[in-house]
Motif scaffolding. Structure first.
Motif, PDB file in Angstrom:
ATOM      1  N   PRO A   1      55.395  53.355 -46.927  1.00  0.00           N
ATOM      2  CA  PRO A   1      55.775  51.966 -46.630  1.00  0.00           C
ATOM      3  C   PRO A   1      55.597  51.052 -47.837  1.00  0.00           C
ATOM      4  CG  PRO A   1      54.345  52.870 -44.918  1.00  0.00           C
ATOM      5  CD  PRO A   1      54.310  53.831 -46.045  1.00  0.00           C
ATOM      6  N   PRO A   2      56.652  50.393 -48.282  1.00  0.00           N
ATOM      7  CA  PRO A   2      56.495  49.419 -49.381  1.00  0.00           C
ATOM      8  C   PRO A   2      55.544  48.298 -49.029  1.00  0.00           C
ATOM      9  CG  PRO A   2      58.815  49.927 -48.979  1.00  0.00           C
ATOM     10  CD  PRO A   2      58.055  50.521 -47.851  1.00  0.00           C
ATOM     11  N   GLU A   3      55.352  48.060 -47.714  1.00  0.00           N
ATOM     12  CA  GLU A   3      54.467  46.977 -47.272  1.00  0.00           C
ATOM     13  C   GLU A   3      53.028  47.168 -47.748  1.00  0.00           C
ATOM     14  OE1 GLU A   3      57.925  47.207 -44.440  1.00  0.00           O
ATOM     15  OE2 GLU A   3      56.590  48.618 -45.459  1.00  0.00           O
ATOM     16  N   LEU A   4      52.650  48.403 -48.064  1.00  0.00           N
ATOM     17  CA  LEU A   4      51.279  48.651 -48.514  1.00  0.00           C
ATOM     18  C   LEU A   4      50.980  47.971 -49.839  1.00  0.00           C
ATOM     19  CD1 LEU A   4      50.888  52.462 -47.659  1.00  0.00           C
ATOM     20  CD2 LEU A   4      50.232  50.488 -46.284  1.00  0.00           C
ATOM     21  N   SER A   5      52.000  47.520 -50.534  1.00  0.00           N
ATOM     22  CA  SER A   5      51.804  46.863 -51.833  1.00  0.00           C
ATOM     23  C   SER A   5      50.993  45.589 -51.727  1.00  0.00           C
ATOM     24  CB  SER A   5      53.156  46.570 -52.474  1.00  0.00           C
ATOM     25  OG  SER A   5      53.904  45.670 -51.662  1.00  0.00           O
ATOM     26  N   THR A   6      50.840  45.062 -50.505  1.00  0.00           N
ATOM     27  CA  THR A   6      50.082  43.815 -50.335  1.00  0.00           C
ATOM     28  C   THR A   6      48.584  44.044 -50.238  1.00  0.00           C
ATOM     29  OG1 THR A   6      50.311  43.929 -47.926  1.00  0.00           O
ATOM     30  CG2 THR A   6      52.030  42.761 -49.141  1.00  0.00           C
ATOM     31  N   LEU A   7      48.145  45.298 -50.227  1.00  0.00           N
ATOM     32  CA  LEU A   7      46.708  45.580 -50.106  1.00  0.00           C
ATOM     33  C   LEU A   7      45.986  45.098 -51.358  1.00  0.00           C
ATOM     34  CD1 LEU A   7      46.923  49.157 -48.542  1.00  0.00           C
ATOM     35  CD2 LEU A   7      46.241  47.030 -47.396  1.00  0.00           C
ATOM     36  N   PRO A   8      45.053  44.167 -51.214  1.00  0.00           N
ATOM     37  CA  PRO A   8      44.493  43.523 -52.409  1.00  0.00           C
ATOM     38  C   PRO A   8      43.419  44.333 -53.120  1.00  0.00           C
ATOM     39  CG  PRO A   8      43.537  42.568 -50.431  1.00  0.00           C
ATOM     40  CD  PRO A   8      44.582  43.534 -49.973  1.00  0.00           C
ATOM     41  N   LEU A   9      42.729  45.231 -52.391  1.00  0.00           N
ATOM     42  CA  LEU A   9      41.579  45.908 -52.979  1.00  0.00           C
ATOM     43  C   LEU A   9      41.759  47.417 -53.122  1.00  0.00           C
ATOM     44  CD1 LEU A   9      38.655  44.076 -51.083  1.00  0.00           C
ATOM     45  CD2 LEU A   9      39.661  43.520 -53.306  1.00  0.00           C
ATOM     46  N   LEU A  10      42.919  47.968 -52.753  1.00  0.00           N
ATOM     47  CA  LEU A  10      43.101  49.416 -52.759  1.00  0.00           C
ATOM     48  C   LEU A  10      43.014  49.962 -54.195  1.00  0.00           C
ATOM     49  CD1 LEU A  10      43.684  51.864 -50.952  1.00  0.00           C
ATOM     50  CD2 LEU A  10      46.088  51.603 -51.560  1.00  0.00           C
TER      51      LEU A  10
END
Length: 955
Positions: free
Chosen positions: A191-200
Motif C-alpha cells: 500500500p502506498p498509504e504506508l508512506s505516511t508512517l512517521p517513525l517506521l
C-alpha cells in the motif's frame, strides 16, 4: 463515651473498606482479566506442561507462567502488563479474549507452534507496544483492526504462514518503528498509504508473494533506514528514482524481485552501507555517482548490466564485498579497488567478477592476501598466459564459511584456581588479569546487518551492547564484561552469535547477583536496546543460565511459579523450537533456524547426488557435500530406501538437535521429508570424522591434520564438553548412546563436535533426581559393537555412564590409533595387558610423534577408568572434563617452559610382528600372541628393554 463512639464508627468504616476491597475478596487480579486469561489458556495446548495457570490461583499473586503484572492504584487491582510466553512448545490458537487485556503493553508468543488466525480483538489493546508472534504457524489474513493500535512500536510476525494483502489501515500506526513481516505468504500490492508512517525504521517484507509495483511514495518515510523486499514478484517494475532520496537509508535489499530498468542515481544515499539488487533484469551502466563512500557491501550479480566497472570503486575504504558476476560488463578489471583499504588480520575483501566480458587488467595486479578475486568466465582468462592470473580463473567453490568460534586470548594463570566444574572460567577480555568468573550466556541473531564481515566491527559491537545493557539503574556494563564467543552467518543474510556476559571485576564476587541477571535478560527480552545502523534489529534466541545461575528465575521468561525443569527447558533452547515427534508416522514441522528443504533443493545442492559429492556412508545411508542456494556449504545425510531405522531415528535426530546447541555439538541446518525421501542437512565439517582422521582413509577432505598429541588432546576435550552438556545442561538430560569415532566430527580448526542423535534418549529424571548420574532407563540395547557398555549390554539399564564407557574407547583410539575390535580382539583388553606389562609405549600410535610421557600416561589412565566394566567405578562426565582440563594445563606449562619429558618418535615401538625387535607395521593383535618377544621402553629411564609378554588369559 463520645470517644468510644468515634472509635467504634472508625472500626466499622475500616472494616467496610477492607471488606469491599479486591484483596479482601481474594481478588488480586482484575476479574475480567482473570476470565480472559483462562479463555486464552483453554485455546492453548501445553504438552510440556509449562503453564501453571489454574482456576484455583490468582494470576498475579501466584506468578502464573509468563504473566507479568503491575498494580493500578486507581482501582486497587493488579493488571496484566505483559504476556511473555516465548519458546514453550505451545500449540492451539490465539483466543479472541486477548482483546480484554487492555492494560497489556507486550504480547509475546515467539517461537511456539500457534496456528489459526490472529484475532481482530487484539486491535482493542490500546496500550499494546510490542506484538511478537514470530516463528509460529499462524495463517489467514491480517485484520484491519490491528492498524488502529495507537502505541504499537514493534510489529513482528515473520516466519508464519500469514496470507492476503497488507491492510491499508496500517498507515494509521503513529508510533510503529518495526515492520518485521518477512517469510510469510502476503500477496498483492504494497500500500502506498504506508508512506505516511512517521517513525517506521525497518520495513522487512522479504520472502513473500507480493506483486504489483514498488511504490515511489515509500521514499517519503522520514525515518526509514532498512528497506528489505527480497524474493517477491514485482515483475516489470522499476526501482523508483525517488529511492535515491531516502536520506536515512542504510540498507536497500531488492534481490530476486523481477525488477527491470536501470539503477537509479543513489548518490543521495550518503548513509547507505549495504546494497543488494541482484538476480533481477536490470540493464544499463553502473554510473560513477551511484555508490556511497561508506558502503560495505555491493551485490549486483545476475542482471544484464553493461559498460565498464566504475573507477571510483577504488575509493571505497570500507568495502567488504563486491559482487558483479553474471552481467555483461566489459573493458578492464581494475587493479586498484583495494588501494584505499587498510587491511588488518580481521579485514577481508571478497570480489566476484565471474561470467562477464572483461578482456584485460588495468595496471599491475598485486592482490593483498586478504583479497579474494574471481574472474572465471571472462575473456581475460583466455589470455592467462600473458598475465599471471590463472589462479583467479578457476571454478568457484562457493562459500564454505563455517560457524566461527572466536579465539580467546591466551592466559597464563595458575592451574586449579578456577572451579571449571561449576561453569566458571577466566574472563577472556582481561588478558592481563586471571579473574575467574561465571558467565551468563545469550543467543542473539542480527536480523538485517549492514555488513558482510563482522570481525572488523567487533570492538564497536562490544561497546554498542555494553553501553545499552543496564545491570542496575544508571549503571551499564564495562566493555570487558562482554565476550562474543561465536558467530555464524545464516540465510538472509542474518548473523547468529553467542554472547557471554561476565560480572564486574572486583575482589568481592565473581558472579552476578540474581537481580543483575534478571536486568540483563529483561533488556534483551524487552527489546530496549536501540537500533544500530551497522548491526540492525535483533532476535533473542536463548538464555544460558548455568552453574551458579541455574536456579535464577528470569522474569523475561515468565517469572516465578515455574519448575526448574520447565525453566531450563526454555533458557537452554536455541533458534529451533522443541518438537517431540518420536513415534509419529508423519508430521509437518516448522522451526526457526531449521529449514524444510524440498527434494529439488537437495538435488540442486548436491548436483543430483553425483558420486563426486559423496563424502561418507553408514548404516543409515549416504552423506553428500552440498551447496545451498545462498552459498552455504552443508552435509546432506540421505536415508537409503527401506532403511530399517526409518522415521523414528529421523524425527529423533530433529528433536534432539532442536533441543541442544553447543559449540561441541553439530548443528542441524534443515531437513527434507518429501517424495519418499528423508534427508538431514547439517553444518559442513571440513575435516571429516575422527575415524577419518585416525585411519587416513577419507580422501574427500583436503587438509591433513597435525596428528600430534596437542591435536588429539584438543579433540578429546571438545568431544567431552559436548557430552557433558548433554548430561548436565540439557533439560531433560540426554544420553547419546552411540558415541564413537565416526560420530565425532571436526571443523576447520579441528574442534570436535558430537553428531548423530538418531538413537539418543531423554532421561526422565524427577526434580529431586536431577543430576543423579545413576538414574536408569530400561531400553533395548543400541550402539556400535566395541563401544557398547558391557553392563548396559547385560542389564539393558542405560545410564549416563554408558556414554562415559564409549568415550573411553574413543580416548584409547586417540592414543593407539587402533580400532575398538580388530581380528576378534578388544582394544580395552589389549591396552590393559600392555600397561600391566609395563609396555604402554609400545602401543602408542607412532603417528603422534614426540609426546610428553606424563600427559600421555594420565590420559591413558583416564581412558581405562572410563572403560571399566563396573558402572559405579567409572568417572562422571564432569570428572572427565576436569581431568582433561588438568592434562591440558600440564601440557601447556611443559610446552611453555620447554620441558624435556618427551618420548622421541624414533624410540616409539608401535605395531610390530612377533619376534621383531624393530618398528614394524603388523597387526596389534600379534603383539599379544603367547610368548611373543617384544621390545619396549621403560617409562622411568627411557631405556629400550626386551622380554616376552606373559600369556593373556581370555576373560
Amino acid at each position: 463515651m463520645a470517644g468510644r463512639t468515634i472509635l467504634f464508627l472508625g472500626v466499622i468504616l475500616w472494616l467496610s473498606l477492607c471488606l469491599s476491597s479486591p484483596v479482601a475478596h481474594g481478588q488480586i487480579t482484575d476479574p475480567q482479566e482473570v476470565a480472559a486469561l483462562l479463555a486464552v489458556r483453554s485455546n492453548l495446548k501445553d504438552k510440556d506442561k509449562n503453564l501453571n495457570w489454574t482456576r484455583k490461583t490468582d494470576p498475579c499473586a501466584s506468578n502464573w507462567t509468563g504473566v507479568l503484572c503491575y498494580k493500578n492504584e486507581t482501582d486497587g487491582y493488579m493488571h496484566v502488563q505483559e504476556l511473555r510466553l516465548l519458546r514453550l512448545n505451545l500449540t492451539g490458537t490465539l483466543a479472541p479474549e486477548l482483546g480484554q487485556l487492555t492494560h497489556m503493553k507486550r504480547l509475546d508468543f515467539l517461537w511456539n507452534k500457534i496456528s489459526g488466525s490472529i484475532p481482530k480483538q487484539i486491535g482493542d489493546i490500546t496500550a499494546l507496544e510490542l506484538l511478537l508472534l514470530s516463528g509460529n504457524q499462524l495463517t489467514g489474513s491480517l485484520p484491519d483492526e490491528l492498524g488502529y493500535l495507537p502505541n504499537l512500536s514493534k510489529f513482528q510476525l515473520d516466519l508464519n504462514e500469514i496470507s492476503g494483502p497488507i491492510p491499508k489501515s496500517f498507515a494509521n500506526l503513529p508510533k510503529v518503528q518495526h515492520f518485521h513481516m518477512n517469510n510469510n505468504k502476503f500477496t498483492g500490492q504494497i500500500p502506498p498509504e504506508l508512506s505516511t508512517l512517521p517513525l517506521l525504521k525497518h520495513f522487512l517484507l522479504d520472502n513473500n508473494n507480493l506483486s504489483g509495483y514498488l511504490p515511489p511514495e515509500l521514499a517519503q518515510m522520514p525515518s526509514l533506514t532498512i528497506l528489505q523486499l527480497d524474493n517477491n514478484n514485482f515483475a516489470g517494475s522499476v526501482i523508483p528514482d525517488s529511492y535515491g532520496q531516502i536520506r536515512k537509508l542504510i540498507k536497500l535489499s531488492l534481490r530476486s524481485c523481477g525488477l527491470q530498468g536501470t539503477i537509479p542515481d543513489l548518490s543521495g544515499l550518503r548513509r547507505l552501507l549495504y546494497l543488494d539488487i541482484s538476480h533481477n533484469q536490470l540493464t544499463g551502466k553502473i554510473t560513477s555517482n551511484t555508490i556511497s563512500q561508506n558502503i560495505t557491501t555491493i551485490i549486483l550479480s545476475n542482471n544484464q548490466l553493461n559498460g565498464s566497472i566504475p573507477s571510483n570503486f577504488s575509493g571505497l575504504s570500507h568495502l567488504q564485498k563486491l559482487y558483479l558476476d553474471n552481467n555483461l560488463l566489459s573493458g578492464f578489471v581494475p587493479s586498484t579497488i583495494w588501494d584505499n583499504i587498510t587491511f588488518t588480520s580481521d579485514t577481508k575483501l571478497d570480489i566476484n567478477f565471474e561470467n562477464n566480458l572483461l578482456s584485460d587488467i588495468s595496471g599491475v595486479l598485486d592482490i593483498p592476501p586478504n583479497v579474494t578475486l574471481k574472474l572465471s568466465g571472462n575473456p581475460v582468462c583466455t589470455n592467462a598466459n600473458q598475465r599471471n592470473i590463472r589462479l583467479l580463473c578457476g571454478p568457484s567453490n562457493g562459500n564454505e564459511e563455517a560457524p566461527q568460534n572466536l579465539d580467546k586470548p591466551v592466559l597464563t594463570c595458575q592451574p586449579q584456581s578456577c572451579p571449571i566444574r561449576d561453569h566458571f572460567e577466566y574472563v577472556p577480555t582481561l588478558p592481563n588479569e586471571c579473574f575467574c568468573a561465571a558467565p551468563f550466556g545469550i543467543g542473539l541473531r542480527l536480523r538485517s546487518p549492514s555488513i558482510s564481515n563482522f570481525l572488523p566491527y567487533r570492538d564497536e559491537f562490544d561497546m554498542f551492547i555494553t553501553t545499552n545493557v543496564y545491570v542496575k539503574p544508571n549503571l551499564t556494563l564495562y566493555k570487558y564484561q562482554l565476550y562474543v564467543d561465536s558467530i555464524e552467518w545464516e540465510a538472509g543474510p542474518r548473523l547468529k552469535m553467542f554472547l557471554l556476559f561476565y560480572p564486574e571485576y572486583t575482589n568481592n564476587s565473581n558472579t552476578f547477583a540474581e537481580s543483575e541477571i534478571q536486568a540483563i535478560a529483561n533488556t534483551f527480552a524487552g527489546f530496549t536496546i536501540p537500533g544500530s545502523d551497522i548491526f540492525g534489529p535483533y532476535d533473542l534466541l536463548n538464555f544460558t543460565a548455568q552453574g551458579p545461575y541455574s536456579n535464577v528465575l528470569l522474569p523475561s521468561l515468565g517469572g516465578g511459579g515455574r519448575s526448574k525443569g520447565a525453566l531450563a527447558g526454555i533458557i537452554l533452547g536455541s533458534i529451533s523450537c522443541v518438537i517431540v515427534v518420536v513415534g509419529v508416522p508423519k508430521v509437518t514441522m516448522k522451526m526457526d533456524g531449521v529449514k524444510a528443504f524440498s527434494f529439488e533443493d537437495m538435488q540442486t545442492a548436491t548436483s543430483g547426488f553425483v558420486i563426486t559429492t559423496q563424502i561418507g556412508q553408514g548404516g543409515y545411508g549416504k552423506v553428500y557435500k552440498g551447496t545451498l542456494a545462498d552459498g552455504v556449504v552443508v552435509a546432506v545425510k540421505r536415508a537409503q530406501q527401506g532403511s530399517l531405522q526409518g522415521d523414528k531415528e529421523f524425527y529423533t535426530e530433529i528433536e534432539m538437535l532442536s533441543r541442544v546447541h553447543h559449540r561441541n555439538l553439530v548443528s542441524l541446518v534443515g531437513y527434507c521429508d518429501e517424495k519418499g525421501e528423508q534427508m538431514l542437512v547439517y553444518e559442513f565439517m571440513p575435516n571429516g570424522s575422527l575415524h577419518d582422521l585416525l585411519s587416513g582413509t577419507n580422501i574427500n577432505y583436503s587438509t591433513r591434520a597435525p596428528l600430534n598429541f596437542k591435536t588429539r588432546l584438543h579433540i578429546a576435550l571438545g568431544a567431552s564438553r559436548g557430552i557433558l552438556y548433554l548430561h548436565t545442561e540439557a533439560d531433560p538430560p540426554i544420553i547419546h548412546r552411540d558415541i564413537k569415532a565416526n560420530n565425532i566430527l571436526l571443523d576447520s580448526k579441528w574442534t570436535a563436535k558430537v553428531s548423530d542423535f538418531g538413537i539418543s534418549r531423554l532421561v526422565p529424571v524427577s526434580e529431586d533426581a536431577k543430576g543423579d548420574s545413576n538414574a536408569q532407563i530400561s531400553t533395548n540395547v543400541k550402539g556400535t559393537p566395541g563401544y557398547v557398555d558391557p553392563e548396559y549390554f547385560l542389564t539393558r539399564k542405560l545410564t549416563e555412564k554408558s556414554d562415559v564407557y564409549s568415550l573411553g574407547i574413543v580416548f584409547l583410539e586417540l592414543l593407539t590409533g587402533m580400532q575398538p575390535i580388530s581380528h576378534g580382539r578388544n582394544i580395552v583388553r589389549e591396552v590393559n595387558a600392555a600397561c600391566g606389562s609395563g609396555m604402554m609405549v609400545s602401543i602408542i600410535d607412532r603417528k603422534m610423534g614426540p609426546y610428553p610421557s606424563e600427559c600421555v600416561k594420565k590420559l591413558m589412565a583416564l581412558a581405562l577408568r572410563c572403560s571399566l566394566d563396573e558402572t559405579k567405578d567409572r568417572p562422571t562426565m564432569q570428572e572427565v572434563v576436569r581431568e582433561l582440563e588438568n592434562i591440558t594445563t600440564m601440557f601447556e606449562q611443559q610446552s611453555s617452559t620447554g620441558g624435556t619429558d618427551t618420548v622421541p618418535e624414533m624410540n616409539v615401538i608401535n605395531r610390530f610382528s612377533p619376534g621383531s625387535t624393530s618398528v614394524g607395521s603388523g597387526p596389534l593383535s600379534s603383539v599379544y600372541d603367547r610368548r611373543s618377544p617384544y621390545v619396549s621402553m621403560d617409562l622411568n629411564s627411557g631405556d629400550l628393554v626386551s622380554g616376552v609378554i606373559p600369556t593373556i588369559n581370555p576373560r
